[in-house]
Design a protein around this motif. Structure first.
Motif, PDB file in Angstrom:
ATOM      1  N   GLY B 108      82.144   9.655  45.210  1.00 30.70           N
ATOM      2  CA  GLY B 108      82.812   8.638  44.415  1.00 30.70           C
ATOM      3  C   GLY B 108      82.704   7.282  45.111  1.00 30.70           C
ATOM      4  O   GLY B 108      82.734   7.194  46.328  1.00 30.70           O
ATOM      5  N   ILE B 109      82.548   6.223  44.281  1.00 27.25           N
ATOM      6  CA  ILE B 109      82.472   4.877  44.855  1.00 27.25           C
ATOM      7  C   ILE B 109      83.877   4.465  45.290  1.00 27.25           C
ATOM      8  O   ILE B 109      84.815   4.537  44.501  1.00 27.25           O
ATOM      9  N   THR B 110      84.014   4.039  46.540  1.00 29.89           N
ATOM     10  CA  THR B 110      85.287   3.462  46.972  1.00 29.89           C
ATOM     11  C   THR B 110      84.977   2.189  47.761  1.00 29.89           C
ATOM     12  O   THR B 110      83.922   2.100  48.392  1.00 29.89           O
ATOM     13  N   PRO B 111      85.872   1.203  47.726  1.00 29.03           N
ATOM     14  CA  PRO B 111      85.635  -0.036  48.473  1.00 29.03           C
ATOM     15  C   PRO B 111      85.457   0.252  49.965  1.00 29.03           C
ATOM     16  O   PRO B 111      84.642  -0.391  50.637  1.00 29.03           O
ATOM     17  N   GLU B 112      86.202   1.221  50.473  1.00 27.46           N
ATOM     18  CA  GLU B 112      86.132   1.563  51.889  1.00 27.46           C
ATOM     19  C   GLU B 112      84.733   2.067  52.255  1.00 27.46           C
ATOM     20  O   GLU B 112      84.121   1.602  53.215  1.00 27.46           O
ATOM     21  N   ARG B 113      84.206   2.997  51.452  1.00 27.89           N
ATOM     22  CA  ARG B 113      82.859   3.530  51.713  1.00 27.89           C
ATOM     23  C   ARG B 113      81.805   2.450  51.510  1.00 27.89           C
ATOM     24  O   ARG B 113      80.787   2.421  52.189  1.00 27.89           O
ATOM     25  N   ASN B 114      82.094   1.563  50.556  1.00 32.00           N
ATOM     26  CA  ASN B 114      81.127   0.527  50.213  1.00 32.00           C
ATOM     27  C   ASN B 114      80.901  -0.461  51.360  1.00 32.00           C
ATOM     28  O   ASN B 114      79.904  -1.172  51.405  1.00 32.00           O
ATOM     29  N   LYS B 115      81.841  -0.494  52.311  1.00 35.48           N
ATOM     30  CA  LYS B 115      81.652  -1.355  53.478  1.00 35.48           C
ATOM     31  C   LYS B 115      80.514  -0.843  54.349  1.00 35.48           C
ATOM     32  O   LYS B 115      79.913  -1.595  55.092  1.00 35.48           O
ATOM     33  N   LYS B 116      80.274   0.451  54.268  1.00 38.24           N
ATOM     34  CA  LYS B 116      79.275   1.034  55.165  1.00 38.24           C
ATOM     35  C   LYS B 116      77.965   1.355  54.469  1.00 38.24           C
ATOM     36  O   LYS B 116      76.923   1.439  55.109  1.00 38.24           O
ATOM     37  N   VAL B 117      78.021   1.597  53.160  1.00 29.85           N
ATOM     38  CA  VAL B 117      76.797   1.969  52.432  1.00 29.85           C
ATOM     39  C   VAL B 117      76.685   1.144  51.148  1.00 29.85           C
ATOM     40  O   VAL B 117      77.633   0.479  50.748  1.00 29.85           O
ATOM     41  N   ASN B 118      75.522   1.193  50.525  1.00 29.50           N
ATOM     42  CA  ASN B 118      75.346   0.602  49.193  1.00 29.50           C
ATOM     43  C   ASN B 118      75.355   1.722  48.168  1.00 29.50           C
ATOM     44  O   ASN B 118      74.793   2.800  48.410  1.00 29.50           O
ATOM     45  N   PHE B 119      76.019   1.448  47.030  1.00 32.33           N
ATOM     46  CA  PHE B 119      76.046   2.448  45.968  1.00 32.33           C
ATOM     47  C   PHE B 119      75.150   2.019  44.810  1.00 32.33           C
ATOM     48  O   PHE B 119      75.029   0.830  44.514  1.00 32.33           O
ATOM     49  N   THR B 120      74.561   3.016  44.146  1.00 28.30           N
ATOM     50  CA  THR B 120      73.822   2.738  42.918  1.00 28.30           C
ATOM     51  C   THR B 120      74.836   2.595  41.783  1.00 28.30           C
ATOM     52  O   THR B 120      76.036   2.713  42.006  1.00 28.30           O
ATOM     53  N   ILE B 121      74.329   2.359  40.567  1.00 30.79           N
ATOM     54  CA  ILE B 121      75.228   2.401  39.419  1.00 30.79           C
ATOM     55  C   ILE B 121      75.670   3.861  39.240  1.00 30.79           C
ATOM     56  O   ILE B 121      74.967   4.780  39.660  1.00 30.79           O
ATOM     57  N   PRO B 122      76.848   4.096  38.642  1.00 27.33           N
ATOM     58  CA  PRO B 122      77.296   5.486  38.511  1.00 27.33           C
ATOM     59  C   PRO B 122      76.400   6.308  37.596  1.00 27.33           C
ATOM     60  O   PRO B 122      75.902   5.802  36.606  1.00 27.33           O
TER      61      PRO B 122
END
Lengths: 289, 272
Positions: B108-122
């Motif tokens: 799941g996309i979370t702001p916390e994880r997003n600090k360390k990785v890039n997410f694609t569109i869901p």
């Protein structure tokens, strides 16, 4: 072999033990009302379809544990003997070098050692050396052989990291065992051998090691059994050994009790057969000297 | 004369800058993960066991929704796929140190994880649902019933279930487990009131243990976008995966696969 005689107290203790075992199963059945599904476990050990029999998840895990333990035992014995003999040398470089090695490795928890090896050695050094690419570019048969004896290319760097971490950890204990064995040999033996004109290497090879072996072998075989048990820690870096596969099976089937009872039984088979083997080795060895 | 000179200087700078920009672009493309994958001929995918997203069947073959997604992705890229099973708690560090190219693991996309990785569109949406113990949570029928200080809830550590409980049920006590099966076991023995996890697992468990467990309310109480995670700053790869997701989404393929893994239990015999 002495004849075993059961006394009243032995029978009493045994029956108490049996009662405890039954009570535990009884509690599991009554208190948590557990639905045992042992028939599902069988498929995870061996199963059959139209193409014939297949080894299940747990059997594959057992095989990995065997490989992992075997390599770790071999490397830890080699390292342990090297550093153990270094401890008996007069030169400070060898003495202190091996002392530092033993103390550092004995005082780091094995779990931390595994993370160090996994994230440092396998990420930095293996990637730099391009171990994975090297193995992938080998011929089909060589790659096949490497997969059987070690691990397939995608797991090879974790596998080596696990084996190295275990070997280093266990070798620190083996070094102590070897050192104690060498020290147990009477000084007079060494002096006598020197007086006969044997070289340093010859003294070690023909006089000290054979006599030290008697002291070394029993605790060494104990350490080998420990290695099998300790190998379960590498499950944290997702090497598909027995413990990891047990966790995978539990996640997929939610059969917690059946899974862990089976895994325990598998470990017991491994360690118990090794200790039987060790007993035989000890016997033949003590007869020869 | 001065004018001409300054024009020449400006032109030179512009030319130089565009050449520089070209070479930066070129090296970015060359170093992108997608180029590396195509060059070496296989994609390494990090995943962790989560029924029915990804799991090992009895023979040790990987199956599940994520596995289907990753296999189709590899097929469309024209490369082979290699799965690297990882413990959930270490899945992001292992991506960052290069153990694999992408996480396709129901993340799941979370702001916390997003600090360390890039997410694609869901490519999928999931939500938290709850399964409760029939006796311990007797009469509980809505989310607020669980938000009491004497209620204990078990979740898998490091998951979005953990943060969902902290956010929506701040008064309840949390019990963290390494695995969902351990959390369920705790619930079955009645030591906790409920387990919070991504749907459909709670519903499946309620069916499996219908004598002891129940689902207090049907709908999920969060909506979470699920995406691939890749190392930061790799626009080329991000764009490739985004486009791929758009395509399979419009084809209806994602929905079809999701129905198979989440709304049917045809695959269950692979585990039994």
């Amino acid at each position: 072999m002495k004849k075993v005689k059961f006394k009243r107290i032995d029978i009493l203790v045994l029956s108490i033990l049996l009662i405890i075992v039954f009570y535990v199963f009884y509690r599991i059945n009554i208190y948590i009302d557990y639905h045992w599904q042992w028939h599902r476990v069988v498929d995870y050990i061996i199963n059959k379809d139209e193409n014939g029999y297949h080894f299940g998840l747990l059997s594959k895990g057992l095989f990995y544990t065997l490989k992992l333990s075997l390599w770790s035992i071999i490397f830890s014995i080699i390292l342990g003997f090297i550093f153990g003999t270094f401890r008996s040398f007069k030169r400070p470089f060898f003495r202190f070098g091996s002392l530092v090695y033993v103390e550092v490795n004995r005082n780091i928890p094995p779990l931390i050692l595994i993370f160090i090896f996994y994230f440092f050695i396998s990420d930095q050094i293996f990637t730099l050396l391009e171990v994975e690419y090297f193995i992938r570019n080998l011929g089909e048969t060589t790659r096949e052989i490497i997969s059987i004896f070690f691990a397939p290319p995608n797991l090879i760097s974790s596998f080596f990291a696990g084996v190295l971490a275990l070997s280093v950890f266990e070798s620190a204990y083996i070094a102590e065992i070897v050192k104690a064995g060498i020290e147990s040999v009477d000084v007079g033996q060494k002096e006598a051998a020197k007086a006969l004109g044997l070289s340093k290497y010859q003294v070690l090879r023909y006089i000290i090691i054979p006599q030290a072996s008697k002291v070394i072998i029993p605790p060494l075989s104990n350490q080998c059994i420990s290695t099998i048990k300790d190998s379960s820690i590498v499950s944290v870096i997702a090497i598909p050994e027995l413990t990891f596969q047990g966790m995978e099976m539990m996640s997929a089937t939610y059969l917690s009790y059946e899974t862990w009872i089976t895994v325990t039984f598998f470990y017991f088979i491994l360690t118990f057969s090794l200790s039987l083997l060790n007993k035989r080795i000890e016997k033949t060895y003590t007869l020869n000297f | 004369m001065k004018k001409v000179l300054s024009v020449v200087v400006v032109l030179l700078i512009m030319f130089g800058a565009s050449v520089y920009a070209d070479s930066v672009r070129e090296s970015l493309t060359k170093e992108s993960t997608i180029e590396k994958i195509l060059r070496r001929g296989y994609i390494k995918v990090g995943m962790s066991t989560f029924v029915p997203w990804a799991m090992q069947d009895k023979n040790g073959n990987l199956i599940g929704f994520e596995i289907d997604v990753a296999k189709r992705l590899a097929q469309d890229m024209g490369v082979k796929v290699e799965f690297i099973p990882t413990k959930w708690s270490g899945i992001i560090p292992a991506l960052l140190t290069g153990k694999y190219d992408v996480i396709i693991g129901g993340m799941g996309i979370t702001p916390e994880r997003n600090k360390k990785v890039n997410f694609t569109i869901p490519y999928d949406y999931s939500g938290m649902s709850i399964v409760a113990h029939k006796e311990k949570a007797k009469g509980f029928s809505k989310l607020e019933d669980f938000n009491k200080s004497d209620v204990v809830i078990a979740v898998r550590i490091g998951t979005t279930a953990e943060s969902a409980v902290k956010k929506y049920l701040p008064n309840a006590k949390l019990k963290l487990f390494d695995d969902e099966s351990q959390a369920i076991q705790e619930l079955l023995t009645g030591r906790v009131h409920a387990v919070v996890a991504s749907a459909p697992m709670p519903a499946f468990q309620a069916i499996e243990h219908s004598d002891k467990l129940f689902v207090p309310f049907k709908e999920t109480f969060t909506k979470e976008p699920i995406a691939f995670a890749i190392r930061k700053g790799d626009v080329d790869t991000l764009n490739y995966f985004n486009s791929w997701i758009t395509i399979v989404e419009s084809e209806g393929w994602l929905k079809e696969r999701k129905d198979y893994w989440f709304n049917s239990k045809d695959w269950e015999q692979l585990l039994k």
